[in-house]
Write an enzyme that holds these catalytic residues in place. Structure first.
Site, PDB file in Angstrom:
ATOM      1  N   ALA A   1       1.070  -1.195  -0.251  1.00  0.00           N
ATOM      2  CA  ALA A   1       0.086   0.080   0.035  1.00  0.00           C
ATOM      3  C   ALA A   1       1.007   1.205  -0.196  1.00  0.00           C
ATOM      4  O   ALA A   1       2.341   1.297   0.588  1.00  0.00           O
ATOM      5  CB  ALA A   1      -0.835   0.140   1.251  1.00  0.00           C
TER       6      ALA A   1
ATOM      7  N   GLU B   1      -0.248   3.027   6.847  1.00  0.00           N
ATOM      8  CA  GLU B   1      -0.372   4.139   5.908  1.00  0.00           C
ATOM      9  C   GLU B   1      -1.025   5.278   6.401  1.00  0.00           C
ATOM     10  O   GLU B   1      -0.463   6.364   6.169  1.00  0.00           O
ATOM     11  CB  GLU B   1      -1.005   3.611   4.641  1.00  0.00           C
ATOM     12  CG  GLU B   1      -0.645   2.181   3.734  1.00  0.00           C
ATOM     13  CD  GLU B   1       0.771   2.216   3.600  1.00  0.00           C
ATOM     14  OE1 GLU B   1       1.430   3.286   3.518  1.00  0.00           O
ATOM     15  OE2 GLU B   1       1.648   1.040   3.525  1.00  0.00           O
TER      16      GLU B   1
ATOM     17  N   HIS C   1       1.498   7.208   8.445  1.00  0.00           N
ATOM     18  CA  HIS C   1       2.659   8.004   7.549  1.00  0.00           C
ATOM     19  C   HIS C   1       2.136   9.463   7.521  1.00  0.00           C
ATOM     20  O   HIS C   1       2.814  10.476   7.063  1.00  0.00           O
ATOM     21  CB  HIS C   1       2.605   7.367   6.132  1.00  0.00           C
ATOM     22  CG  HIS C   1       3.648   6.416   6.029  1.00  0.00           C
ATOM     23  ND1 HIS C   1       5.091   6.789   6.492  1.00  0.00           N
ATOM     24  CD2 HIS C   1       3.718   5.228   5.419  1.00  0.00           C
ATOM     25  CE1 HIS C   1       5.670   5.604   6.145  1.00  0.00           C
ATOM     26  NE2 HIS C   1       5.159   4.707   5.465  1.00  0.00           N
TER      27      HIS C   1
END
Ligand code: BES
Ligand code: ZN
Length: 890
Positions: free
Chosen positions: A269, A305, A308
């Site tokens: 991803a 993700e 992040h």
């Protein structure tokens, strides 16, 4: 196909960019084969760059349509354009606007980098250097700009149009069948975080109220018909958002957070700002199609993700050498998230298994490199277990060293000091040093030195002084290009356990009480003395795996059995069993190779029996305890002259013996943890299924008709994919009619679902029998297989190369030849996936001479080819030249 003369990128050559980009305005007209991209960049000279430097923009396979500066077309003598760069010789020394029009062909993009098609959709992947395949740009992470994106397309071709940031406007284009959407992302970002998506996608919506009360729309886009499989991903997202607020004070910053699931994706991803793009296997899940492990991965990848957004996006990397700054830190954050959602001990065991099976193995072979490399030929090859997993361990060590409060202070400072900037590893460490007034200069060596440190611990008890002395010596094995290791800072959490199973207080010679059981080892040799010790204690070292090292201590089988039963540190209870099993396996391999037999120590059987019978232990932990060290792990422990067949036989022998010795107990546990009622994906239910399947796995090792019948029965009655796959995996180890029957049934049941068919490919590729290679070869022409889809390739070929030790390492070398030939075939189509497949050879130097020769021959044949991608060339060169290319001396 590109074959360039290798010119490495070096950390020491870093220079700030000569030009800055303030804003990027993109106007993209989607078309299957001719997408027009108009990019307007507002540029200005960087005061910290070289004065009067030309403007050189990166490109890859681009064709320029037009170019203008401040709206005036540039005449050809003022620039030069090739597919891989655009140079403007004498640009103005003031702010100006450059408008670049390029044409790209998403349908011809088989590398899946830049703008490409997945099914009926358009999508992008720009990390690390894919944006240059969309438009000419300063494709480096320290060039951060504010992006506005306008997309237009045929309404019927792409009714959904998405890009980073918040939606601004959208509508039909009058007089046409086309429509448009405009998106604006107010947060400056490097181009690797750019994304756009167009397609016929269904949307699942939810919402989230942030801690400051802002409403965020959450949207998951999937192929129509798959909406019913997004619930777990959406729930994971909301939990991750809440967790980042609670643990780090980090709030989401846009009005919308979008996830798009695509079926063709090189990686897992990607954290594009506000528009994460996912491999659909990390989004889609239902009890009937996904295993518990799949659910857990979805939770972790969604969280990763999302996290992040702060560690990677708001604060990004100055250059790609700093990759661990975002990846190691974000892996640490997702590990902690999972630990708090599930069971800390079980998560830690799983993380350490991964670390040992991948990172330790990598660090022991020709692809070893520091967590922050100082040189690379192809950055895509550095998204490694070392950067990710060892990078996460370094962050974890900071937390152990500084304590929870000190760690949080350092993180807070990092977020406030570097928000909106591109940072380095030194910047990160300086925040912890400054926030806690700690000197971390020696600690920085963890980023620079490859190899797994080894710690030798010798204990001597002094009955008269009632003291215990520990002599601790650390060494770092020499690695290619790093012949001598400097001593590391090792946070070693330890316990001294008395006869009653209780931890003794840790008091030093000067009467100081050691907090949290942590001592810091920073010199080559140190002596630690503990007082008020009434009797020789049992040592529990490196609790919770506080440092990513190998510990050598003279612990007897009885002591290991004692630790397995009594250690207050659950991780070390598991570890004691692993150490017991590993020593049996290593001895057993030597015995088998010289015609002898594996000796199964009763201490291990007794310890496993006690673990299984302990009502205080959670089932997920018991399942981990029953699961023996992986073949690759045993191979790494043996270190040289490795015979994969002997390792497999020893491991199977041990597992069969456990199954036979503990039969009734395993059957009892199997029956007792079997859930009735509907499937639930929560950690406790998953733990019960894990234990149930671990019991089945050991029971089935005997191959008796009763055991096979039990597996077949479970296969048939399973109401969820975890139990179905558990049964199928147990059957797969036996060449019995039930295996063929169930495999056939499985395909027929799930043939319309590619993610489930991948399990079918992977399982068959993992069967440890000589018939597997021809079976895998035959499956490459199966209608469900395609070399164009990375998930299919990984499921079939990747599983064979990475998870089937005996068949990849066939004595006749046919496994090596097959994988090498597949890499070469795949390379022109998708170099990234090809290079990763080739890394399956990473332990070839440790093999016994005959296999080593065959593996080397296969590698040398690849190395000798004229047209290799940079990705494959880099891996094969490092693998065959002793690893010198990863070092400063390369
Ligand atoms: N930034 C990466 C994705 C990526 C990897 C892009 C390599 C380009 C090259 C992303 O955050 C990531 O790390 N994804 C992992 C999964 C994650 C849970 C560790 C992946 O894709 O395997
Ligand atoms: Zn990541």
């Amino acid at each position: 196909m590109r074959t360039e003369t290798a010119k490495p990128v070096r950390l020491e050559d870093y220079r700030p960019p000569d030009w800055l980009v303030e804003t990027v305005d993109l106007d993209v007209a989607l078309h299957p084969t001719a997408t027009r991209v108009r990019a307007t960049l507002s540029l200005e000279p960087n005061p910290n760059g070289r004065n009067g430097a030309p403007l050189v923009l990166d490109g890859e396979e681009l064709s320029l349509v037009s170019l203008s500066l401040d709206n005036v077309p540039l005449t050809p003598e003022r620039y030069s354009a090739t597919p891989s760069s655009l140079t403007i010789a004498g640009p103005p020394r003031r702010p100006f606007r450059l408008t670049i029009e390029t044409l790209v062909n998403p349908s011809a993009n088989t590398q899946l980098m830049g703008l490409y098609r997945s099914g009926a959709s358009y999508c992008t992947q720009c990390e690390a250097e894919g944006f240059r395949r969309i438009t000419y740009f300063l494709d480096r992470p320290d060039v951060m700009a504010v992006y506005s994106t306008r997309i237009e397309a045929e309404k019927s071709d792409a009714p959904v149009l998405l890009a980073n940031g918040n939606p601004v406007s959208s509508g039909d284009i009058a007089g046409t069948d086309r429509h448009f959407a405009v998106w604006h992302d107010p947060f400056p970002k490097p181009c690797y975080l750019f994304a756009l998506v167009g397609g016929k996608l269904a949307c699942v919506e939810d919402s989230f109220r942030t801690m400051s009360g802002r409403a965020v729309a959450l949207k998951i886009f999937v192929e129509p018909g798959k909406e019913g499989r997004c619930a777990y991903a959406m729930d994971s997202l909301k939990r991750a958002m809440r967790w980042d607020e609670a643990r780090y004070g980090r709030e989401y910053d846009l009005d919308v957070f979008m996830i798009v699931a695509v079926s063709d994706f090189n990686m897992g991803a990607m954290e594009n700002k506000g528009l994460n793009i996912f491999n659909d296997k990390y989004v889609l899940a239902s009890p009937q199609t996904a295993t518990d492990a799949d659910f857990a991965h979805i939770e972790a990848v969604i969280a990763h993700e999302y996290f992040h957004n702060w560690t990677g996006n708001r604060i990004t990397c100055r250059d790609w050498f700093q990759l661990c700054l975002k990846e190691g830190l974000t892996v640490f954050r997702d590990q902690e998230f999972s630990a708090e959602q599930r069971s800390r001990a079980v998560e830690r065991i799983g993380d350490v298994r991964v670390l040992r099976a991948h990172q330790f193995v990598e660090d022991a072979g020709p692809l070893a490199h520091p967590v922050r490399p100082s040189l690379y030929h192809e950055i895509n090859n550095f998204y490694t277990a070392t950067v990710y997993e060892k990078g996460a361990e370094i962050v974890r060590m900071l937390k152990v060293l500084l304590g929870d409060d000190g760690f949080r202070k350092g993180m807070d400072l990092y977020f406030s000091r570097h928000d909106g900037h591109a940072a380095t590893v030194e910047d990160f460490i300086a925040c912890f040093a400054d926030a806690t007034a700690t000197d971390l200069s020696q600690f920085l060596r963890w980023y620079a030195q490859p190899g797994t440190p080894e710690l030798k611990v010798t204990a001597s008890f002094d009955a008269r002084a009632r003291s215990l002395r520990l002599d601790v010596a650390q060494t770092l094995p020499p690695r290619p290009g790093h012949p001598v290791g400097e001593p590391m800072v090792i946070p070693l959490v330890l316990g001294l356990i008395g006869k009653d199973g209780r931890d003794l207080p840790l008091v030093t010679a000067d009467g100081r009480r050691i907090e949290r059981g942590m001592v810091v080892v920073s010199r080559p040799a140190e002596t630690l003395v503990f007082m008020d010790i009434p009797e020789p204690p049992v040592l529990s070292l490196n609790r919770g795996f506080s440092a990513p090292i190998k510990v050598f201590a003279e612990t007897s089988a009885e002591e290991l059995q004692f630790l397995a039963a009594h250690d207050s540190d659950a991780f070390n209870r598991w570890e004691a069993l692993q150490v017991l099993a590993t020593s049996l396996l290593v001895e057993g391999v030597a015995e088998l190779r010289s015609g002898g037999r594996l000796r199964v120590d009763q201490a291990l059987i007794d310890a496993l029996e006690a673990t299984l019978s302990d009502p205080g232990l959670e089932p997920a932990f018991a399942a981990q305890a029953l699961s023996m060290p992986a073949e690759a792990d045993i191979a790494r422990d043996i270190g040289e002259d490795v015979d994969p067949d002997a390792i497999f036989r020893a491991r199977s022998e041990l597992r069969r013996s456990i199954g036979e010795n503990l039969g009734p107990l395993l059957e009892d546990r199997y029956a007792r943890v079997s859930d009735r009622g509907p499937y639930r994906p929560d950690a406790a239910s998953a733990g019960r299924r894990a234990l149930k399947n671990a019991c089945l796995d050991l029971l089935a090792m005997s191959g008796s008709s009763a055991a096979i019948g039990m597996a077949e029965q479970q296969y048939e009655s399973a109401d969820n994919m975890t139990d179905r796959m558990g049964a199928l995996a147990a059957l797969a180890l036996h060449d019995v009619p039930a295996r063929a029957r169930c495999l056939e049934d499985f395909y027929r049941t799930y043939e319309s679902d590619p993610l489930v068919v991948d399990k079918w490919f992977a399982l068959q590729a993992s069967i440890p029998e000589p018939g597997t290679l021809p079976r895998v070869q035959a499956l490459t022409i199966h209608p469900a297989f395609s070399f164009a889809n990375p998930n299919r390739v990984r499921a079939l070929i990747g599983s064979f190369a990475h998870s089937n030790q005996t068949q990849f390492n066939r004595a006749d070398g046919a496994g090596y030849e097959f994988v090498a030939a597949t890499v070469v075939d795949l390379d022109p189509r998708n170099p990234q996936v090809a290079a990763r497949l080739l890394s399956a050879f990473k332990s070839w130097r440790a093999l016994e001479p005959a296999r080593r020769g065959k593996a080397e021959a296969a590698l040398r044949r690849v190395a000798g080819l004229e047209t290799l991608s940079r990705d494959v060339k880099d891996i094969v060169t490092r693998m065959t030249d002793g690893g010198v290319r990863t070092t400063d001396k390369g």
